[in-house]
Write an enzyme that holds these catalytic residues in place. Structure first.
Site, PDB file in Angstrom:
ATOM      1  N   CYS A   1       0.828  -1.207   0.000  1.00  0.00           N
ATOM      2  CA  CYS A   1       0.000   0.000   0.000  1.00  0.00           C
ATOM      3  C   CYS A   1       0.860   1.253   0.000  1.00  0.00           C
ATOM      4  CB  CYS A   1      -0.945   0.002   1.185  1.00  0.00           C
ATOM      5  SG  CYS A   1      -2.325  -1.110   0.917  1.00  0.00           S
TER       6      CYS A   1
ATOM      7  N   THR B   1      -1.138  -1.249  -5.549  1.00  0.00           N
ATOM      8  CA  THR B   1      -1.531  -0.063  -6.321  1.00  0.00           C
ATOM      9  C   THR B   1      -0.361   0.869  -6.612  1.00  0.00           C
ATOM     10  OG1 THR B   1      -2.117   1.009  -4.265  1.00  0.00           O
ATOM     11  CG2 THR B   1      -3.885  -0.111  -5.456  1.00  0.00           C
TER      12      THR B   1
ATOM     13  N   CYS C   1     -11.969   7.238 -42.675  1.00  0.00           N
ATOM     14  CA  CYS C   1     -11.912   8.294 -41.651  1.00  0.00           C
ATOM     15  C   CYS C   1     -10.592   9.058 -41.730  1.00  0.00           C
ATOM     16  CB  CYS C   1     -12.082   7.699 -40.255  1.00  0.00           C
ATOM     17  SG  CYS C   1     -10.718   6.644 -39.726  1.00  0.00           S
TER      18      CYS C   1
ATOM     19  N   CYS D   1       7.064   2.646 -45.251  1.00  0.00           N
ATOM     20  CA  CYS D   1       6.472   1.995 -44.071  1.00  0.00           C
ATOM     21  C   CYS D   1       7.522   1.241 -43.266  1.00  0.00           C
ATOM     22  CB  CYS D   1       5.361   1.042 -44.503  1.00  0.00           C
ATOM     23  SG  CYS D   1       4.610   0.160 -43.114  1.00  0.00           S
TER      24      CYS D   1
ATOM     25  N   CYS E   1       5.401   0.344 -38.029  1.00  0.00           N
ATOM     26  CA  CYS E   1       5.387   0.747 -36.617  1.00  0.00           C
ATOM     27  C   CYS E   1       4.107   0.334 -35.902  1.00  0.00           C
ATOM     28  CB  CYS E   1       5.597   2.247 -36.485  1.00  0.00           C
ATOM     29  SG  CYS E   1       4.180   3.257 -36.971  1.00  0.00           S
TER      30      CYS E   1
ATOM     31  N   CYS F   1      -0.817   2.948 -37.290  1.00  0.00           N
ATOM     32  CA  CYS F   1      -2.060   3.003 -38.084  1.00  0.00           C
ATOM     33  C   CYS F   1      -3.035   1.929 -37.619  1.00  0.00           C
ATOM     34  CB  CYS F   1      -1.752   2.857 -39.572  1.00  0.00           C
ATOM     35  SG  CYS F   1      -0.796   1.385 -40.011  1.00  0.00           S
TER      36      CYS F   1
END
Lengths: 445, 434
Positions: free
Chosen positions: B139, B205, B350, B380, B383, B386
């Site tokens: 913690c 956490t 898009c 290209c 990577c 896209c």
């Protein structure tokens, strides 16, 4: 006491007042903030977005939607209003299904576009609710421009000119401004006097004077305006209405749909507005749908749209056609009126079937009769009262580029000018672009 | 039908889904509900030493990161260990364990770093009949200011020392729960291993501030205008957790040390991924806190179905299967050449791939006036950006080039053999070795 739908003739109160009030509520209720956030999140922020290309006013749609998403609806409104000062009304009346939302990539992908229209309304409503006018005027130029007609094109032009530091006088023939936004749009698309409120808000830019009851040929002339002002912008709309060329078309109960639509918008109490039991609307455009749907909402028992060509040729979008059908309007296609029957007052309309041969409309000779105690003409509006000396083309004032007419110093835009669809959003774009051109020309000259 | 039964450290449970030590496991009522809902095991919320119970803040304990539609992506908390009396917890643990002998019940403990403190509490925990203990060295908030929790987990020597005490004074399995708030997770894991831990569990956490209120200028959650860092958990931390799990799983010094995986497990798939990286089971908290205990149904059904599809009959069939494939960057095959390929039928135009590549990467996607997007193989570098930004699944894929083909970007023939950085001519170390 409501007369009911079975009462013959043109009477008021066919439905209980509360039913009519409900019927004329907002067609698309506004989005709540969380709904807006979820709807905005669906936007992909496309590169060189197709929705922007499809918008006649070229609003940066992905940007304003992103501003909504990040909790800044007033910033979103500014993005919209910079391009389209009547973005609030356009959010309500634009046929988005054939413009931005048709182009949305999610329409292609899923058949369910981003709800651009409703998001635009969310943004512009937020700005209106904030009760601030987001724009200010440039230093005064000392120039004054006359705008004829206070419809969408005229208001858009005037606002942009005022922003640029010019003074503007709008000459409006009717008793109040707004044009078709005020008189020509179905009541359920502009509830709570939105059109009027929007004009008031727009005028807060300052520098715009509206003279109502001032029409070309009635007190003012183009020559006079040219003498008195530094430039003139004509946005006089299409004041004429095509006649119904059928025997008996002059009988009682036959009237123009645009008048009915205007009456609906100006009525203080819709339940006092009379409507027929059997209503037939002749035509296939937005006005036909607006009249037919509202006749149904007022309580007409049977409403039929009669259009001479097929569904695809209708000026009303498929969405509007479906809206009409959902309200119980019957759409009859490939029929044209040949006679109006009745003894002084219309009782029946006689239609003849048509077919299309090589794109030409041909009557088949077969006819049918529809019961009708009210017939609305919605077969198109025409240019009326345009000043002589201006070149015309295709029944409109001919313009080139950003609204330049054949006469130097005179611009025109909106429905009265050639080019572009007869849409509010197109009128706004034309008014804005003409204003920029007027500004440039005044600076140069 | 796959057998989901797991045997972690000799502790049997009907499935690998345990609830992590956290608010959902703070008392008998919740734990009974969890077992009724079908959870395989529970790690009881951390017990502290005898004495006046700890106190919690009386304002908000949680902060949140939302995704679209308020989907909870990350949660942070400033709650401390159990604030109920030790004896109450112990009695409840004993009752629950007696009623659910087939479920795993582990007791989380956090007491000061003094041998006497551990010596005092361990026999009392043992009396409950619980199956094991988990040492809360994780913690990051509150208790760490008092020299416990992550304050211990950040010092390997303390971890080893306390673990040793626990193995000395407690007979059943000891799990050491690790904090991610360190630079290299292998050191605390090795310390636990050296101290004799039966397993490690991770991650606890992550120290975090989830948001700042821009009106009050207070971090959230805000307690009377002030905020303190909390512990971050939920789906957002899963990648961090999985890397730490994998680091321990493949470290020669800790290889084979059982691991209980924690960190954003929300679905069966998350669990399968943790387990493929070497976890014998997983612990869940945020998903239960978000959706309630019923989520375990989907986890069990999904894992079982996936195992059937793959032909795994028991979880041990796939636990650790991905570990051999986790390697160092320097051993990645530099002769592997791929190119992005856009499925034009699936493309919705898009342009996100174009914007991402053109603005921020390698200008390897072309855009035509009618919005056709195509990969320029000569630019290209594969990577994957896209692919990652494309809203349509499987629209863009990375297609490996075949040996013998010429990579139009480099002009070189793709080689069939494997070659990594250690062998590369540009590597000074490789050259020095020649």
């Amino acid at each position: 006491m409501a007369k009911g739908q079975m009462e013959s003739g043109i009477v008021a109160g066919r439905l209980p007042a509360e039913t009519i009030e409900r019927n004329f509520g907002d067609l698309h209720p506004p989005l709540a903030p969380h709904e807006a956030a979820v709807a905005a999140d669906r936007c992909y922020f496309c590169y060189d977005a197709p929705c922007v290309t499809a918008c006649p006013t070229t609003i940066d749609i992905p940007l304003f939607i992103r501003q909504i998403q990040t909790g800044h609806p007033e910033g979103a409104a500014r993005t919209i209003l910079e391009q389209n000062i009547l973005g609030g009304m356009c959010a309500r009346v634009c046929p988005t299904e054939t413009l931005c939302e048709e182009a949305c990539v999610r329409e292609a992908a899923e058949g369910r576009p981003v709800e651009i229209g409703r998001l635009q309304r969310y943004a512009t409503d937020s700005a209106m609710a904030a009760d601030v006018h987001p724009f200010s005027r440039a230093a005064p130029t000392g120039r004054t421009i006359a705008v004829v007609g206070a419809g969408p094109a005229g208001l858009s032009c005037a606002h942009r000119l005022a922003m640029l530091g010019h003074d503007v006088v709008i000459h409006e023939s009717r008793g109040k401004p707004g044009g078709l936004n005020e008189f020509g749009i179905a009541a359920y698309k502009s509830t709570q006097n939105f059109a009027e409120a929007e004009v008031d808000w727009l005028l807060r830019i300052g520098g715009i004077t509206i003279e109502t009851g001032s029409a070309l040929g009635e007190g003012i002339t183009l020559d006079g305006l040219q003498d008195s002002y530094d430039a003139v912008f004509l946005s006089i709309g299409l004041a004429g209405v095509n006649a119904l060329k059928a025997p008996g078309a002059d009988k009682n109960g036959v009237r123009d749909a645009v008048d009915f639509v205007a009456d609906l918008r100006q009525a203080g109490d819709l339940s006092a507005l009379p409507v027929g039991r059997d209503v037939v609307v002749i035509g296939g455009g937005m006005t036909a749908v607006d009249a037919a749907v509202q006749a149904r909402l007022l309580g007409a028992q049977n409403v039929t749209i009669a259009y001479r060509r097929d569904r695809d040729a209708m000026g009303a979008s498929r969405y509007e056609q479906d809206l009409a059908a959902s309200k119980g309007v019957r759409i009859l296609t490939n029929v044209q009126p040949v006679a109006v029957h009745g003894n002084g007052t219309v009782r029946e309309i006689e239609l003849e079937y048509t077919t299309s041969e090589d794109g030409r409309l041909v009557a088949t000779g077969e006819t049918l009769r529809l019961k009708a105690d009210q017939v609305f003409r919605a077969i198109g509006q025409t240019l009326s009262g345009a000043p002589g000396g201006l070149a015309q083309g295709g029944g409109k004032i001919a313009v080139t580029g950003p609204g330049r007419t054949s006469v130097k110093g005179v611009w025109a835009g909106g429905d009265c000018a050639s080019g572009g669809d007869d849409l509010t959003v197109t009128a706004v774009a034309e008014g804005r672009d003409a204003a920029m051109d007027i500004h440039a020309s005044l600076r140069a000259g | 039908m796959a057998d989901l039964t797991t045997n972690f450290l000799g502790i049997a449970s009907p499935n690998p889904f345990w609830l992590a030590s956290a608010p959902p496991t703070d008392k008998e009522y919740n734990v009974r509900r969890a077992f009724e809902a079908g959870w395989g095991g529970v790690v009881w919320k951390t017990l502290g030493e005898e004495g006046p119970p700890v106190v919690n803040v009386n304002g908000p304990r949680y902060g949140v990161i939302h995704g679209a539609d308020r989907r909870l992506l990350g949660l942070n908390n400033i709650e401390l260990i159990t604030d109920r009396p030790l004896q109450t917890n112990l009695e409840e643990i004993a009752r629950v364990k007696a009623d659910y002998p087939d479920r795993a019940l582990i007791v989380s403990i956090m007491v000061p770093c003094e041998e006497s403190a551990w010596k005092a509490i361990l026999p009392r925990v043992a009396e409950t009949g619980a199956d094991g203990i988990e040492l809360n060295f994780g913690c990051p908030h509150g208790m760490s200011e008092r020299g416990m929790g992550s304050a211990v987990g950040q010092v390997p020597e303390y971890i080893e020392m306390v673990t040793r005490w626990c193995k000395q004074y407690y007979d059943k399995p000891v799990i050491v729960k690790l904090t991610p708030n360190i630079t290299d997770i292998r050191y605390p894991a090795r310390a636990a291993h050296n101290g004799g831990a039966d397993a490690v569990s991770l991650i606890n956490t992550v120290s975090s501030i989830t948001s700042v209120n821009l009106d009050t200028m207070s971090p959230e959650p805000s307690i009377d205008g002030k905020g303190s860092h909390g512990g971050y958990c939920g789906p957002a931390v899963k990648p961090i957790a999985m890397n730490m799990v994998a680091e321990i799983a493949r470290d020669p010094e800790t290889r084979g040390l059982p691991i209980s995986g924690i960190g954003g497990v929300t679905t069966w798939r998350d669990a399968a991924e943790f387990m493929a990286l070497g976890c014998g089971n997983v612990q869940v908290c945020t998903a239960a806190m978000t959706y309630g205990f019923r989520v375990v149904e989907e986890m069990k059904a999904g894992l079982s179905r996936w195992m059937d599809d793959k032909g795994y009959t028991r979880t041990s069939d796939f636990v650790g299967q991905a570990v051999p494939n986790v390697t160092d960057w320097q051993y990645l095959n530099l002769n592997y050449v791929a190119k992005a390929k856009i499925d034009q039928d699936a493309c919705i135009k898009c342009g996100r791939c174009y914007a991402a590549c053109e603005d921020t990467s390698h200008q390897a996607i072309s855009m035509s006036p009618d919005r056709v997007f195509e990969v320029i193989d000569a630019e290209c570098v594969a990577c994957n950006l896209c692919v990652d930004v494309c809203p349509v699944e499987d629209c863009i894929s990375m297609v490996p080039m075949r040996p013998g083909e010429v990579d139009p970007r480099t002009g070189k023939v793709v080689q069939a053999d494997y070659a990594n950085w250690t062998m590369h001519p540009n590597n000074p170390a490789a050259r020095a070795a020649e």
